[in-house]
Design a protein around this motif. Structure first.
Motif, PDB file in Angstrom:
ATOM      1  N   GLN A  91     -15.519 -72.599  49.273  1.00 46.20           N
ATOM      2  CA  GLN A  91     -16.742 -71.959  49.751  1.00 46.20           C
ATOM      3  C   GLN A  91     -16.389 -70.707  50.555  1.00 46.20           C
ATOM      4  N   VAL A  92     -17.081 -69.636  50.240  1.00 50.55           N
ATOM      5  CA  VAL A  92     -16.863 -68.364  50.920  1.00 50.55           C
ATOM      6  C   VAL A  92     -18.198 -67.877  51.469  1.00 50.55           C
ATOM      7  N   SER A  93     -18.243 -67.569  52.765  1.00 50.50           N
ATOM      8  CA  SER A  93     -19.472 -67.107  53.398  1.00 50.50           C
ATOM      9  C   SER A  93     -19.515 -65.586  53.426  1.00 50.50           C
ATOM     10  N   VAL A  94     -20.672 -65.039  53.096  1.00 51.41           N
ATOM     11  CA  VAL A  94     -20.918 -63.602  53.174  1.00 51.41           C
ATOM     12  C   VAL A  94     -21.937 -63.381  54.288  1.00 51.41           C
ATOM     13  N   ILE A 103     -16.083 -58.406  52.161  1.00 49.77           N
ATOM     14  CA  ILE A 103     -16.231 -59.507  51.197  1.00 49.77           C
ATOM     15  C   ILE A 103     -14.927 -59.718  50.447  1.00 49.77           C
ATOM     16  N   ALA A 104     -14.299 -58.623  50.021  1.00 47.49           N
ATOM     17  CA  ALA A 104     -13.038 -58.722  49.290  1.00 47.49           C
ATOM     18  C   ALA A 104     -11.964 -59.405  50.127  1.00 47.49           C
ATOM     19  N   SER A 105     -11.896 -59.073  51.408  1.00 48.54           N
ATOM     20  CA  SER A 105     -10.905 -59.690  52.292  1.00 48.54           C
ATOM     21  C   SER A 105     -11.118 -61.192  52.394  1.00 48.54           C
ATOM     22  N   ALA A 106     -12.385 -61.606  52.484  1.00 52.26           N
ATOM     23  CA  ALA A 106     -12.695 -63.042  52.553  1.00 52.26           C
ATOM     24  C   ALA A 106     -12.281 -63.745  51.264  1.00 52.26           C
ATOM     25  N   LEU A 107     -12.477 -63.083  50.135  1.00 53.36           N
ATOM     26  CA  LEU A 107     -12.092 -63.678  48.849  1.00 53.36           C
ATOM     27  C   LEU A 107     -10.583 -63.835  48.753  1.00 53.36           C
ATOM     28  N   GLN A 134     -25.940 -60.854  48.321  1.00 58.25           N
ATOM     29  CA  GLN A 134     -26.755 -61.242  49.458  1.00 58.25           C
ATOM     30  C   GLN A 134     -25.971 -62.135  50.418  1.00 58.25           C
ATOM     31  N   PRO A 135     -26.402 -62.168  51.689  1.00 64.53           N
ATOM     32  CA  PRO A 135     -25.757 -63.087  52.636  1.00 64.53           C
ATOM     33  C   PRO A 135     -25.920 -64.529  52.172  1.00 64.53           C
TER      34      PRO A 135
END
Length: 408
Positions: A91-94, A103-107, A134-135
């Motif tokens: 799970q990745v939160s935006v 977003i790319a860094s979180a991925l 979207q968030p």
């Protein structure tokens, strides 16, 4: 005396004039003879020309090689990327307002894509991706190609988040949190009360979150709890309420920041549309300046825990500090959780002398500084109502409240 004195009307070089000889050669002297070119010198000149041409060719080749190398260096390097749809689950939160790089860094941190560069290139090269992520919290796989991850993120149906609409009251937000997290009813409200000191509320709120549960979309993961969401909302509200020099604006308006939040909450409940918000705020400030009671039905509805267009004479006598028919000034706290546009209206009200307003019908809110005109507008509002049930004041905001000031 010159030659012209002997040959009047004639000038040197003129037809019939005597030819002037070059200085340094006496008249009649033989003209100088030019020698023929030396063949050895001609050969030397040809050799020099060939040498120069060779040098141009050599340096031109070097320049072309250098330019080709330079262009090759400028070519974007290949970005590391996985192939296929990946496997496993993560799970990745935006968060709200996150850009492509964030977003790319979180991925990358979660092992979804191989590199930030691969994802940002895929997103920037996709027309469908523009402004579409979207968030929320997305369920993805690990070791996905950038294109596969992007396809999931641009589909709003995949965003697992909690959306709080503008103008909701605290009890509505608590119920939404309980439902989203599958908690027993009342859990979020009890959490807000028992952990008020942990929410990050300003001291002047005295522990009441009303007005500081900012309406937005919030990420929800498997580990999210009620306190997490409440803290996110309060933190976002704090950032919104300190933008645009709010402290200075509040001082200029003769109000505190908390008063501005309260005004914004009433604007949110009274305005029929965003275009009228600045005018509604101006009516509130004008009446405060004149010491007139606000007489807002939205505040009575808040005290009674309801939303209605019907405000009776009995309602206007309600014994509550939120009854702005009886008590002058602002109510003791915000009556809803206002959004960005309502906050801006409270910070920058539309210039005008209005003291009254009524939404005669959707899209038709009338503002005036004349009580007589306002009474006619209220009569038209009552006549237009399907039930023809008279109201003590006026009408029709999205939250169901009436408008302002039935009496002068």
């Amino acid at each position: 005396m010159t030659d012209q004195d002997f040959y009047p009307g004639l000038t040197p070089g003129h037809l019939g004039a005597p030819v002037l000889e070059p200085e340094g050669r006496p008249p009649g002297a033989p003209r100088p003879r030019f020698d023929a070119p030396d063949p050895h010198r001609r050969r030397n000149g040809l050799a020099c020309g060939l040498t120069a041409l060779a040098l141009v060719s050599v340096f031109g080749g070097i320049g072309l090689t250098g330019y080709t190398w330079y262009r090759a260096q400028r070519k974007p390097p290949a970005a590391a990327d996985f192939a296929g749809q990946g496997d496993g689950s993560v799970q990745v939160s935006v968060p709200e307002g996150a850009g492509l790089t964030q977003i790319a860094s979180a991925l990358v941190r979660n092992g979804v894509v191989a590199s930030s560069l691969a994802f940002t290139r895929a997103a920037r090269g996709s027309v469908a991706a523009a402004g579409r992520i979207q968030p929320g919290t997305y369920t993805l796989k690990q070791k996905m190609s950038a294109a596969a991850a992007l396809a999931i993120l641009i589909d709003p149906a995949n965003a697992n988040g909690l959306t709080i609409p503008e103008g909701w009251r605290g009890y509505q937000i608590y119920a939404a949190i309980d439902k989203k997290l599958n908690l027993p009813p009342g859990t979020a409200q009890r959490t807000a009360q028992e952990h008020a000191a942990e929410l990050g509320l300003p001291d002047f709120t005295k522990g009441s979150p009303e007005g500081y549960l900012f309406p937005a979309k919030y990420s929800v993961t498997d580990g999210t709890n009620a306190l997490d969401l409440l803290k996110q909302m309060v933190d976002r509200a704090g950032r919104e309420f300190t933008r645009d020099d709010a402290v200075v604006v509040a001082q200029n308006l003769g109000q505190s920041v908390y008063a501005l939040v309260t005004v914004a909450s009433m604007v949110q409940g009274e305005a029929d549309n965003t275009e009228d918000m600045g005018k509604v705020a101006r009516v509130i400030y004008n009446r405060l300046a004149k010491g007139m009671p606000l007489q807002l039905d939205s505040t009575i509805n808040y005290a009674l825990g309801r939303s209605t267009l019907d405000t009776t004479v009995t309602d206007t006598r309600l014994d509550s500090p939120y009854n702005t028919y009886v008590h002058a000034g602002l109510p003791p706290s915000p009556i809803s959780n206002p959004g960005r546009q309502a906050i801006m209206a409270a910070l920058d009200p539309t210039p005008g002398d209005w003291l009254y307003f009524v939404t005669v019908k959707p899209g038709d809110t009338r503002f005036t500084d004349s009580f007589d005109v306002h009474q006619r507008n209220v009569a038209e509002f009552n006549a237009n109502r399907p039930t023809s049930k008279p109201s003590s004041s006026a009408s029709g905001s999205p939250s169901g409240s009436a408008t302002a000031a039935a009496t002068p």
